[in-house]
Design an enzyme around this catalytic site. Sequence first.
Site, PDB file in Angstrom:
ATOM      1  N   ASP A 184       0.859  -1.173   0.000  1.00  0.00           N
ATOM      2  CA  ASP A 184       0.000   0.000   0.000  1.00  0.00           C
ATOM      3  C   ASP A 184       0.900   1.231   0.000  1.00  0.00           C
ATOM      4  O   ASP A 184       1.566   1.513   0.990  1.00  0.00           O
ATOM      5  CB  ASP A 184      -0.886  -0.021   1.253  1.00  0.00           C
ATOM      6  CG  ASP A 184      -1.791   1.194   1.326  1.00  0.00           C
ATOM      7  OD1 ASP A 184      -1.922   1.913   0.309  1.00  0.00           O
ATOM      8  OD2 ASP A 184      -2.366   1.437   2.404  1.00  0.00           O
ATOM      9  N   ASP A 191       1.195   4.987   0.155  1.00  0.00           N
ATOM     10  CA  ASP A 191       0.311   6.003   0.697  1.00  0.00           C
ATOM     11  C   ASP A 191       1.187   7.155   1.167  1.00  0.00           C
ATOM     12  O   ASP A 191       2.069   6.962   1.984  1.00  0.00           O
ATOM     13  CB  ASP A 191      -0.420   5.368   1.890  1.00  0.00           C
ATOM     14  CG  ASP A 191      -1.555   6.215   2.368  1.00  0.00           C
ATOM     15  OD1 ASP A 191      -1.471   7.450   2.221  1.00  0.00           O
ATOM     16  OD2 ASP A 191      -2.524   5.645   2.902  1.00  0.00           O
ATOM     17  N   ASP A 229       2.777   1.435   3.530  1.00  0.00           N
ATOM     18  CA  ASP A 229       2.123   1.261   4.825  1.00  0.00           C
ATOM     19  C   ASP A 229       2.395  -0.188   5.255  1.00  0.00           C
ATOM     20  O   ASP A 229       1.720  -1.114   4.821  1.00  0.00           O
ATOM     21  CB  ASP A 229       0.628   1.536   4.661  1.00  0.00           C
ATOM     22  CG  ASP A 229      -0.086   1.503   5.991  1.00  0.00           C
ATOM     23  OD1 ASP A 229       0.581   1.313   7.023  1.00  0.00           O
ATOM     24  OD2 ASP A 229      -1.322   1.649   5.998  1.00  0.00           O
TER      25      ASP A 229
END
Lengths: 398, 345
Positions: free
Chosen positions: A103, A105, A306
């Site tokens: 992820d 981010d 993440d």
Amino acid sequence: MDMNEVSTIYLIRKFNEYYTNLFKNKNFLSCIPPSFNEREWGFIPIRYKRMWRHLSFQNLGEMKKFFLKNTPLHLYYSSAYYEHPDIKKMSEKGWKGADLIFDIDMNIKNDLKYEKMLLLAKDEVIKLYDILKSDFGLNDIQIVFSGGRGYHIHVRDRSVLKLKSEERREMIDYLSANSLNIDNVLKKREVVGDYGIERGYYYGMVDSSWGERVWSSVITFLDEIRNMNENDAIKKIKELKIGKRDKFVKDLSKKDALEMYQMLKKSNIVELMKKDRKITTDKFFKNLVERIVENELNMLPIKNTDNPVTTDIKRLIRLPGSLHGGTGFQAKLVDNIDNFDPLNDAIVFSDENKKIISIVDTDISMKDNKYKIRKDENKLPEFVCLFLICRGLAYLED
Amino acid sequence: MGKETIDHLRSSIDTDIYTIYKYPFLDDARKYIRDSGISFNDLLEGSISTIVDCGRKRVEDALNGKIHEYDNPYLEILSYPVANIILSCINDIGLIKRYAYFESKRVYEELKKEENNFIIKIAAQFGLRLKKDGEKYETYFTDYLNNSRRINDQKWSLVNKKISKGWISLEKEDFVRLIAEKYREIIEDTLPLNIDKEDCSKIINRVGDIITCLKEKDNREKISKIDSDCFPPCIKGIISKTEKGINLSHHERFSLTTFLHKIGVKKDEIIQLFRNMPDFDFEMTRYQVDNIIGESSGTTYRCPSCSTMKTYGICTTERNKDCNNVSNPIKKYKINLDRKYKGIV
């Protein structure tokens, strides 16, 4: 802000229309994860904002029917494959494996503007994708714009599905190179002459992938400086900032920078570095290389993943093709990341104008237009209205 | 069956025995045991006392933290299943882990001396992928991750390795270490064997003193005074690993030490906790604990926050719901203490 009834009904209608069309679309099949019937499904309904999970579907028809009846604000499936995806107790589901998920981010740098944030995230995705290919040799990688602040990378290469949490963490450590410092990429070695050990030492490239990667970007950097004119080169050298470690306390002076530039120009030091994969101990020059290494160690690794998303092997992840309920954007499967523009390509609603009440003054760039939104009444394209409603910044008049 | 049988076996064995006695897990070794005509019952009954003694020695050595030494190859192969039976009957996870550790260490030392072809053969039996490239060994990164995860050494972290298209290049010595680690895992996964209780009692009679010794060791290692009931789940998790003799990661060791130090556990008691680690080394542990609690470095490290614990993978609670949304394990411990002793809920 709690959404008013008119806005809620409108949102349900628009989302439902979207899913009705999506499920008819042949391309939707490419969004459905393999072995979807072995996965847990979950969603947050529009009206009652609580996660409903431990769902499983044996066929696509069943799934479509369910989500048309219960329009999701957010729609998720598990990265994991289970024997019994619908059992509520996690330990009894019978874990069989899981996709490897990253992820990306840019959450941390929240002072950034949204558009800028998405651009940075895209750069990170490209870096990550390249390393997954070159270093890990992985195939079957999907890039998905999350519909929010970043991207999801789904790796379904068979070799990674069985990796445990701690093994995935080791991959994260590799990609983020957090534990690396200059000593891991540039090693001090003694000079050995014909008559045993001579006095003196040099710095050699460390024989590791990160060692090589940093070394080759140091060379590229030096080549670049060498081919610049004096002023640009000095500027670039002086931009090399002090790292976290207290080793380089001082910025380079203009005089030092000039001397370094001249030395690069007239000596064959870069050629020697390319050939021998080492640099001699000239302190002055070493200072420059150390700074470049420091700089590259900040630039090259993938720092914005993440981590718990990757190490959690039972995570629910947003379904590609579904809508992000916080923006109204599509979580879009990305074919070509280089050309992908989320604020164009992930927008699915129409540009038909609509009256909406905003509770803030704000500017938004979408579909190559800048929209100035004033507090109270605005007339804006439907996709902007839905974005604002999803963000809780605007509502439809009762 | 007695001495003649062993002698008979000795004469009927080909030269290969000198290789396989070091590696009793090999298919060839199993075949040898089968061909020896000695049955499971013979071993259980302990009718061949030299074999049982030898098996028992294997277990004792592990318990005492020694690499098993041997001089009689014929006995060694047969003593291997005996050791497995003894360990299964005692059924102490800590002892099994310890045995697995020392047994794999022994095999590691032997493997280092072997020819490439032999190493290739063993890697294949263990399902470790291998590409030979000149003097270098290359293994696939998932096999590497899987088998290196318990090695506590920066050198082994992926970030310091050369990896290309999924293949990691290694020196011979490091590749055989991976084999040894795999072997260790196999032992831990196979033991305890499922052995009939009555059969076990026959064996237990002969190894009673091992059990006594084990119990004494256990008692020494309990921590006193501090109320471990009130530890947060993350710390409890680490402690239960130490009790089972499961090797801790660097982060786990660090977190446990900082936590215990903060709540007032004495240095010696902290060191005691690590005693059960398969690779326990007193001097090394004392050095590291000193370092963390600031006796040698001057810096006292703080217990990592809950979010850091999450990143390490030590925190297993979901969204802090089991931990009152505290930000640090120490706070959770204090809350638990309050609840227990002041009756606050």
